[in-house]
Design an enzyme around this catalytic site. Structure first.
Site, PDB file in Angstrom:
ATOM      1  N   ARG A 155      -0.291   4.645   3.633  1.00 39.82           N
ATOM      2  CA  ARG A 155      -0.130   3.415   4.418  1.00 39.82           C
ATOM      3  C   ARG A 155      -1.524   3.001   4.868  1.00 39.82           C
ATOM      4  NH1 ARG A 155       3.953   1.739   9.053  1.00 39.82           N
ATOM      5  NH2 ARG A 155       5.120   1.478   7.127  1.00 39.82           N
TER       6      ARG A 155
ATOM      7  N   LYS B  63     -17.502   2.446   7.070  1.00 43.31           N
ATOM      8  CA  LYS B  63     -18.560   3.336   7.561  1.00 43.31           C
ATOM      9  C   LYS B  63     -18.040   4.762   7.483  1.00 43.31           C
ATOM     10  CE  LYS B  63     -21.548   0.308   9.703  1.00 43.31           C
ATOM     11  NZ  LYS B  63     -20.751  -0.887  10.076  1.00 43.31           N
TER      12      LYS B  63
ATOM     13  N   HIS C 229       5.708  -3.402   0.986  1.00 40.93           N
ATOM     14  CA  HIS C 229       6.256  -2.173   1.559  1.00 40.93           C
ATOM     15  C   HIS C 229       7.477  -1.850   0.698  1.00 40.93           C
ATOM     16  CE1 HIS C 229       7.428   0.930   4.148  1.00 40.93           C
ATOM     17  NE2 HIS C 229       7.499   0.307   5.314  1.00 40.93           N
TER      18      HIS C 229
ATOM     19  N   ARG D 154       8.604   5.902  11.918  1.00 43.63           N
ATOM     20  CA  ARG D 154       9.761   5.908  11.043  1.00 43.63           C
ATOM     21  C   ARG D 154       9.413   6.213   9.584  1.00 43.63           C
ATOM     22  NH1 ARG D 154      13.278   2.382  13.365  1.00 43.63           N
ATOM     23  NH2 ARG D 154      11.347   2.036  14.485  1.00 43.63           N
ATOM     24  N   THR D 155       8.503   5.449   9.018  1.00 42.13           N
ATOM     25  CA  THR D 155       8.220   5.600   7.593  1.00 42.13           C
ATOM     26  C   THR D 155       7.588   6.968   7.296  1.00 42.13           C
ATOM     27  OG1 THR D 155       7.894   3.218   7.432  1.00 42.13           O
ATOM     28  CG2 THR D 155       7.069   4.538   5.622  1.00 42.13           C
TER      29      THR D 155
END
Lengths: 431, 316
Positions: free
Chosen positions: B114, B92, B142, B64-65
């Site tokens: 994100r 790493k 968010h 969605r985002t």
């Protein structure tokens, strides 16, 4: 290396030797490796004369908690670079922690650290061995053989021994060797994946917290084991008001328990992390003003046996990671003395002799070595301090190879002018 | 609708809502209002960000985002690079900073990030020159979700002043809850966090909220209820004994809805666990604004991309 014996005369300094209750202005003569005369107006000729008027002359400082990263992480620090940093900070003896790569968990590794220390020829290098093989918390390491090789105690520092039965066994065994068992108190089941003190700030930053209980539960547990075994027990870097309470109780019962506190737990709080600055990520985590007050009160009451830096170098590239991923620890051995001054003397918690006792004979006592005093006949480990000289902490100028210093840019007071180890001037301030 | 105060938007990053003022939040919402109608046009693009490059750096799963940001960017005529790496901490191999600096060397203007680690967007904003927009970091914030939530409430009720809003579920591990708390309280709402104590963050009572362990105690007084998703991937141990018991106490069921105000607004940030935190009949019912939230997300993200770009143009 063969050196010609030399004489050093330190004139008119305020000699503070807390172990012998000395605090007076006097001259001090060092011949070869030892103190040979303490008197006013010594007139003998010397190879070096240090004018210490208005300065403090004290036994060389002892830091029982440093990470010099050798073997394994020489890009962060070596015993040579760490030793140079130590004498610049006024330290004539340090105790290296065994959480190297591989860990110091057997006698040849102990000998290796000593050898690198001798080669560096700066500060005197002691080392603690790991309590368990590979610091895995399960099987006892060869504590006896490591003791014979010169280890001054045992710890799995970096983490605590989680299994209570293993810890009990280790302490029983160590009692045979008359060695101190030293613990990084942290119950992992409570600490989880925490990266800072649990509380409002962690909640706002969205970072997993470490509850003070994680430290206090293990500390309390270990003290019961010390009570049962009679083994000398040392709690590293205590950081909470609750831990102070537990130590206070143990000491009032006369148990063989000692503890240390770091500069950062006396000066910095969790609020410093507001911007996710990983130079403030350390374990145990920075706590709250209330905890600082309790630690200072403990210093004032004489409950704190040692001031230790937990000097923990890390690469810039590692510290530039996400806060969750960055390693814990901060460097500070080169600026510890003025920081202690700021935290303790300037705040009226204690005076110079009291502070120096936690930096000299009391830590020496924990690791059971004859050091930390300056009487005639003692080995001449000496620091000359200008107690009021102002300077600005600049990590880019450190002898340490790492720059993860949370005090960058701080204006402080108190400067190490000379550091002598076994009568030899190993550090001299440049200006 | 509150009157838009003319303020000068100066932030080239949007990391969180905690340090935004009420005026700034309202300014974003009003800017988004201007973009809302675009979705109904036959030609849905404007040239506002033509020639600009936006990179979607997603280190965590998102449908969605990410799609919402991609669509928002393309409606503004920006070029979009999709970068996904399913690795939580890049300790790493290539570090986050190295990755970002490499992308920046290609000439990007805005990074939408994100990440599973709280603080990763802040770290990025300190290290590169491009604008940084937080699309969700760990359980920190968010911000665009918080904005679209208050935007949606404002759309229905005109204002948040005096509204009683309940946020239900895993508050401890929720970035949505944090951004919602800041946005909603700054706009004048009263927020109650509802869930078991094991899903409340440390020192929760120091936040500007009320706390309740019983949904039944508070459901009748709520004007808005936001049902957080139970994020099984984030839960350590088992903070509640079973899904059945959780639903029993904290699920938004048809039965519970009967006791709520008739005009209660039902929200969910998605993706839903139907039958767990919310029953399907409620999620799809007349009080639900869940799809409006998604639609509004687009307008809000267009506004955010537009504003941060404008701020960086002003400062450079």
């Amino acid at each position: 290396m063969k050196t010609i014996p030399q004489k050093t005369l330190i004139k008119n300094g305020r000699l503070i030797d807390p172990k012998n209750n000395v605090d007076q202005v006097t001259d001090l003569l060092i011949d070869d490796f030892q103190v040979t005369k303490i008197a006013k107006n010594i007139t003998e000729s010397a190879d070096h004369t240090i004018d210490a008027s208005g300065k403090i002359v004290a036994p060389g400082l002892i830091d029982i908690h440093v990470h010099f990263r050798e073997p394994g992480d020489e890009e962060e620090e070596t015993i040579a670079s760490g030793s140079a940093a130590a004498v610049a900070g006024g330290y004539t003896s340090v105790v290296c922690m065994p959480n190297t790569n591989p860990p110091i968990d057997e006698a040849t590794a102990v000998e290796y650290v000593h050898r690198m220390g001798r080669q560096a020829r700066k500060t005197f290098i002691h080392v603690m061995g790991a309590i368990t093989k590979d610091r895995a918390g399960q099987e006892l390491s060869e504590m006896g053989l490591m003791s014979q090789a010169g280890a001054v105690g045992f710890t799995d520092d970096g983490c605590g021994v989680q299994d209570t039965a293993v810890m009990l066994r280790a302490m029983k065994y160590a009692s045979m060797l008359n060695q101190v068992v030293s613990q990084h108190c942290e119950d992992r089941s409570l600490a989880g994946n925490g990266v800072m003190n649990a509380g409002y700030n962690a909640t706002v930053l969205g970072l997993p917290g470490i509850d003070p209980l994680a430290e206090e539960m293990m500390l309390w547990r270990d003290i019961q084991l010390a009570k049962k075994t009679g083994t000398r027990y040392h709690a590293q870097h205590i950081s909470t008001a609750g831990a102070v309470k537990i130590i206070r109780q143990a000491k009032s019962e006369g148990l063989p328990v000692t503890c240390e506190v770091t500069p950062h737990h006396l000066l910095l709080t969790e609020e410093a992390i507001a911007d996710y600055n990983t130079n403030f990520k350390v374990n145990p985590p920075l706590r709250t003003p209330k905890d600082i007050e309790a630690l200072k009160q403990a210093v004032h009451d004489g409950l704190i046996d040692a001031l230790a830096t937990d000097h923990a170098p890390h690469l810039q590239s590692e510290k530039e990671l996400e806060f969750l991923a960055a390693p814990c620890g901060m460097v500070g051995i080169e600026c510890a003395l003025p920081l202690y001054r700021k935290a303790l003397i300037d705040a009226g918690v204690c005076d110079w002799p009291q502070m120096l006792s936690m930096l000299t004979w009391r830590p020496a006592h924990i690791i059971n070595v004859e050091k930390g005093s300056l009487a005639v006949g003692d080995r001449a480990d000496v620091v000359v301090i200008d107690p009021d000289a102002p300077w600005i902490i600049d990590a880019t100028k450190f002898y340490s190879k790492s720059r993860n210093c949370p005090y960058q840019g701080w204006a402080v007071k108190g400067k190490v002018l000379y550091t002598l180890v076994a009568g030899e001037i190993r550090f001299e301030a440049k200006d | 609708m509150s009157k838009s105060k003319k303020i000068q938007w100066t932030r080239k990053h949007l990391i969180g809502l905690s340090d935004l003022s009420r005026e700034e939040i309202e300014f974003i919402l009003d800017t988004a209002k201007g973009f809302e109608e675009f979705s109904t046009r036959s030609i849905k693009k404007v040239p506002t960000l033509r020639g600009k490059v936006i990179v979607n750096m997603f280190f965590e799963d998102s449908t969605r985002t990410r799609n919402s940001f991609t669509l928002a960017a393309s409606r503004l005529s920006a070029d979009v690079i999709e970068f996904t790496k399913k690795s939580s901490s890049v300790s790493k191999g290539e570090t986050l900073i190295d990755t970002a600096r490499n992308l920046e060397a290609m000439g990007i203007d805005i990074v939408v990030i994100r990440h599973s680690a709280g603080g990763a967007p802040k770290l990025l904003s300190r290290s590169i020159n491009a604008c940084v927009v937080n699309a969700g970091d760990g359980f920190h914030e968010h911000p665009t979700q918080g904005l679209l939530d208050v935007y949606t409430i404002r759309q229905v009720r005109g204002s948040l002043d005096g509204l009683k809003i309940g946020i239900v579920g895993d508050i401890a591990h929720s970035r949505v809850a944090r951004s919602d708390i800041y946005a909603m309280t700054k706009l004048g709402a009263e927020v109650t966090l509802i869930g078991p104590p094991t899903l409340m963050p440390a020192s929760v009572r120091d936040l500007p909220v009320k706390v309740s362990y019983s949904l039944d105690d508070v459901i009748e007084e709520l004007d808005v209820i936001n049902m957080l998703r139970i994020q099984f991937e984030r839960l350590g141990g088992n903070p509640f004994p079973s899904v059945r018991e959780y639903s029993h106490y904290f699920g938004l069921t048809v039965d519970r809805m009967k006791r709520a105000k008739p005009d209660i607004i039902v929200m969910h940030p998605g993706p839903m666990n139907r039958g767990l935190e919310i029953e399907s009949e409620v999620a799809d019912g007349p009080n639900s604004v869940i799809l409006e939230q998604v639609a509004n997300g687009l307008a809000v993200r267009m506004a955010v991309l537009f504003l941060v770009n404008q701020a960086s143009t002003l400062t450079s």
